[in-house]
Scaffold this motif. Structure first.
Motif, PDB file in Angstrom:
ATOM      1  N   ALA A  72       0.886  -1.310  -0.104  1.00  0.00           N
ATOM      2  CA  ALA A  72       0.057  -0.095  -0.031  1.00  0.00           C
ATOM      3  C   ALA A  72       0.802   1.203   0.096  1.00  0.00           C
ATOM      4  O   ALA A  72       0.503   2.374  -0.625  1.00  0.00           O
ATOM      5  CB  ALA A  72      -0.898  -0.232   1.247  1.00  0.00           C
ATOM      6  N   LEU A  73       2.109   1.265   0.779  1.00  0.00           N
ATOM      7  CA  LEU A  73       2.914   2.662   0.756  1.00  0.00           C
ATOM      8  C   LEU A  73       3.803   2.824  -0.555  1.00  0.00           C
ATOM      9  O   LEU A  73       4.328   3.590  -0.675  1.00  0.00           O
ATOM     10  CB  LEU A  73       3.834   2.364   2.119  1.00  0.00           C
TER      11      LEU A  73
ATOM     12  N   THR B 227     -13.549  16.934  -7.610  1.00  0.00           N
ATOM     13  CA  THR B 227     -13.490  16.355  -6.276  1.00  0.00           C
ATOM     14  C   THR B 227     -14.406  15.460  -6.035  1.00  0.00           C
ATOM     15  O   THR B 227     -15.527  15.454  -6.531  1.00  0.00           O
ATOM     16  CB  THR B 227     -13.279  17.490  -5.255  1.00  0.00           C
ATOM     17  N   THR B 228     -14.143  14.505  -5.053  1.00  0.00           N
ATOM     18  CA  THR B 228     -15.051  13.560  -4.576  1.00  0.00           C
ATOM     19  C   THR B 228     -15.228  13.764  -2.841  1.00  0.00           C
ATOM     20  O   THR B 228     -14.175  13.784  -2.342  1.00  0.00           O
ATOM     21  CB  THR B 228     -14.885  12.146  -5.036  1.00  0.00           C
ATOM     22  N   ASN B 229     -16.300  13.593  -2.325  1.00  0.00           N
ATOM     23  CA  ASN B 229     -16.185  13.437  -0.913  1.00  0.00           C
ATOM     24  C   ASN B 229     -15.713  11.917  -0.345  1.00  0.00           C
ATOM     25  O   ASN B 229     -15.783  11.276  -1.034  1.00  0.00           O
ATOM     26  CB  ASN B 229     -17.781  13.438  -0.162  1.00  0.00           C
ATOM     27  N   ILE B 230     -15.113  12.047   0.789  1.00  0.00           N
ATOM     28  CA  ILE B 230     -14.698  10.735   1.549  1.00  0.00           C
ATOM     29  C   ILE B 230     -15.469  10.537   2.732  1.00  0.00           C
ATOM     30  O   ILE B 230     -15.732  11.454   3.678  1.00  0.00           O
ATOM     31  CB  ILE B 230     -13.326  11.011   1.961  1.00  0.00           C
TER      32      ILE B 230
ATOM     33  N   ASP C 267      -3.827  15.220   4.263  1.00  0.00           N
ATOM     34  CA  ASP C 267      -4.105  13.960   4.153  1.00  0.00           C
ATOM     35  C   ASP C 267      -5.393  13.767   4.972  1.00  0.00           C
ATOM     36  O   ASP C 267      -5.260  14.255   6.057  1.00  0.00           O
ATOM     37  CB  ASP C 267      -3.177  13.075   4.275  1.00  0.00           C
ATOM     38  N   ALA C 268      -6.371  12.443   4.669  1.00  0.00           N
ATOM     39  CA  ALA C 268      -7.269  12.463   5.292  1.00  0.00           C
ATOM     40  C   ALA C 268      -7.130  11.835   6.887  1.00  0.00           C
ATOM     41  O   ALA C 268      -7.797  12.143   7.863  1.00  0.00           O
ATOM     42  CB  ALA C 268      -8.362  11.197   4.604  1.00  0.00           C
ATOM     43  N   SER C 269      -5.968  10.811   6.754  1.00  0.00           N
ATOM     44  CA  SER C 269      -5.598  10.250   8.191  1.00  0.00           C
ATOM     45  C   SER C 269      -5.252  11.480   9.119  1.00  0.00           C
ATOM     46  O   SER C 269      -5.549  11.592  10.522  1.00  0.00           O
ATOM     47  CB  SER C 269      -4.596   9.248   8.048  1.00  0.00           C
ATOM     48  N   SER C 270      -4.302  12.353   8.590  1.00  0.00           N
ATOM     49  CA  SER C 270      -3.731  13.588   9.434  1.00  0.00           C
ATOM     50  C   SER C 270      -5.158  14.372  10.065  1.00  0.00           C
ATOM     51  O   SER C 270      -5.189  15.059  10.938  1.00  0.00           O
ATOM     52  CB  SER C 270      -3.015  14.553   8.541  1.00  0.00           C
ATOM     53  N   GLN C 271      -6.305  14.462   9.199  1.00  0.00           N
ATOM     54  CA  GLN C 271      -7.409  15.332   9.769  1.00  0.00           C
ATOM     55  C   GLN C 271      -8.000  14.637  10.805  1.00  0.00           C
ATOM     56  O   GLN C 271      -9.096  15.265  11.577  1.00  0.00           O
ATOM     57  CB  GLN C 271      -8.423  15.302   8.549  1.00  0.00           C
TER      58      GLN C 271
ATOM     59  N   SER D 280      -6.891   1.797   4.987  1.00  0.00           N
ATOM     60  CA  SER D 280      -7.628   3.131   4.695  1.00  0.00           C
ATOM     61  C   SER D 280      -7.666   3.703   3.174  1.00  0.00           C
ATOM     62  O   SER D 280      -8.545   4.394   2.775  1.00  0.00           O
ATOM     63  CB  SER D 280      -7.196   4.191   5.845  1.00  0.00           C
ATOM     64  N   GLY D 281      -6.430   3.487   2.863  1.00  0.00           N
ATOM     65  CA  GLY D 281      -6.070   3.949   1.478  1.00  0.00           C
ATOM     66  C   GLY D 281      -5.487   5.291   1.474  1.00  0.00           C
ATOM     67  O   GLY D 281      -5.008   5.891   0.545  1.00  0.00           O
ATOM     68  N   TYR D 282      -5.383   5.639   2.873  1.00  0.00           N
ATOM     69  CA  TYR D 282      -4.474   6.933   3.228  1.00  0.00           C
ATOM     70  C   TYR D 282      -3.290   6.759   3.928  1.00  0.00           C
ATOM     71  O   TYR D 282      -3.014   5.537   4.116  1.00  0.00           O
ATOM     72  CB  TYR D 282      -5.662   7.984   3.897  1.00  0.00           C
TER      73      TYR D 282
END
Length: 403
Positions: free
Chosen positions: A145-146, A177-180, A210-214, A390-392
């Motif tokens: 994944a990474l 864009t797309t919502n997550i 990034d989403a994870s950082s949020q 997660s994909g993130y």
């Protein structure tokens, strides 16, 4: 795809700087892209993406090309030829590619693909460490994944807009864009684009995050009017998220040992319209001591190995050394013991890293809870995010409360 000489040579020059001089890939690429004003967006993306791709797969490609570091110029052309062959790109009739053994390259690739450290292109020590800490199955999935290209995720700045309006404004500027799901402020770009040139960015409507950082600022559970200290603020991605969650009410003190990062944070805060942020450079122990027992919330976004963000920083695989990892673990514990004193009674603390290694994450928290200062804290919850799930980005965060 037809290869253009000036783009290939620019890529080779960039790789020489990254591999042989130890320069950071993002800085080298940024500089390289300014070399020729005539290059269009397709030319620039060829240089950036090809360079990152070869950096990501350095070990595998170098092994197939049978070259060793430091790489001579002809070695880099051999590595580039491997990249072309494996992507089905026809090699041009240039002297640099004469006699490229196409069949041998494909055969060597098939053979090396059976061995994880070559297939996923990582140093031996990192492969062994990952397997020891995460187990064979999880580490294999995570490494895979990474090595994927990281998606571009932005965070709508609630001080100025909301995700729905932001998506419409970006669409008007040609960016879809797309919502997550389960990420209330995040939008993911459908296609990579230079979003820093958009009016929406210049107006401070979003930050790239990034989403994870949020997830980190959300976990800290801030409320308008609180006193919050972000102890390793850097250029302030999470600081600005906290400001938005606090609706600009209360006080955020952003600390860092690097003054140039805090300058960048001030600039970003101004653009974002975040008025409740005050920056303080940690130039002596007094800066921290003055804040003891004073904050409702404290964020420790600790320095770490960065193993969770290899998809966006592939050159970190080659820069990271085992001795740095040992040093950084000591630093993490010191920071936890020192900065946790800023939390007042009843206050909360988040310890976060962009690493996936338990030794930098939950094991550090457990060690801290056994220290003298740590005995006053209780672990309320922790969250482990793996890229493979997660994909993130890979991330860890723990929420602690002071008695």
């Amino acid at each position: 795809m037809r290869l253009h000489r000036n783009l290939v040579f620019a890529t080779i020059d960039a790789l020489a700087e990254i591999f042989n001089d130890g320069s950071y890939a993002d800085k080298v690429i940024e500089k390289t892209l300014k070399r020729d004003k005539r290059w269009g967006s397709r030319d620039r993306s060829f240089i950036a993406e090809t360079t990152y791709d070869i950096v990501r797969w350095k070990r595998l490609y170098a092994e197939i090309a049978e070259v060793k570091e430091p790489f001579k110029r002809e070695d880099l052309f051999r590595i580039f030829a491997v990249w072309c062959v494996l992507r089905g790109i026809k090699l041009p009739d240039w002297p640099q590619f004469e006699g490229t053994p196409v069949r041998r390259i494909k055969g060597k690739f098939d053979e090396l693909s059976r061995i994880r450290k070559f297939r996923e292109s990582v140093p031996d020590w990192m492969d062994e460490l990952g397997e020891t800490e995460l187990g064979d199955k999880v580490w294999t999935k995570e490494l895979h994944a990474l090595n994927e290209q990281a998606p571009v995720v932005i965070r709508a700045n609630r001080l100025k807009t909301n995700p729905k309006d932001l998506a419409e404004k970006l669409e008007a500027e040609g960016i879809e864009t797309t919502n997550i799901r389960n990420y209330p402020e995040a939008l993911e770009l459908k296609q990579r684009a230079n979003i820093f040139k958009t009016k929406a960015f210049q107006d401070g409507l979003f930050e790239v995050q990034d989403a994870s950082s949020q997830r980190v600022a959300d976990l800290l559970d801030v409320k308008p009017g609180m006193r919050v200290v972000d102890t390793c603020a850097g250029a302030g991605g999470k600081t600005l998220h906290l400001a938005a969650l606090m609706e600009n009410k209360g006080q955020i003190i952003a600390l860092d040992i690097y003054g140039n990062k805090l300058k960048e944070l001030k600039r970003r805060a101004k653009r974002a319209g975040a008025h409740n942020v005050e920056t303080r450079s940690i130039d002596s122990t007094k800066v921290i001591k003055k804040l003891y027992n004073s904050a409702d919330r404290v964020l420790i976004d600790a320095p770490c190995s960065g193993l969770g963000v290899l998809s966006r920083n592939p050159d970190a695989k080659w820069k990271l050394q085992p001795d740095f990892l040992e040093k950084i673990k000591n630093t993490q514990l010191e920071i936890l013991e020192k900065y946790s004193r800023i939390v007042k009674e009843g206050g909360k603390l988040v310890y976060a890293t962009c690493s996936i290694l338990p030794s930098e994450n939950e094991k550090q928290v457990q060690k801290f809870l056994k220290t003298e200062i740590g005995k006053d804290f209780t672990l309320l919850k922790e969250k482990k995010i793996l890229s493979s799930e997660s994909g993130y980005d890979g991330f860890y965060m723990a929420l602690l409360q002071k008695a």
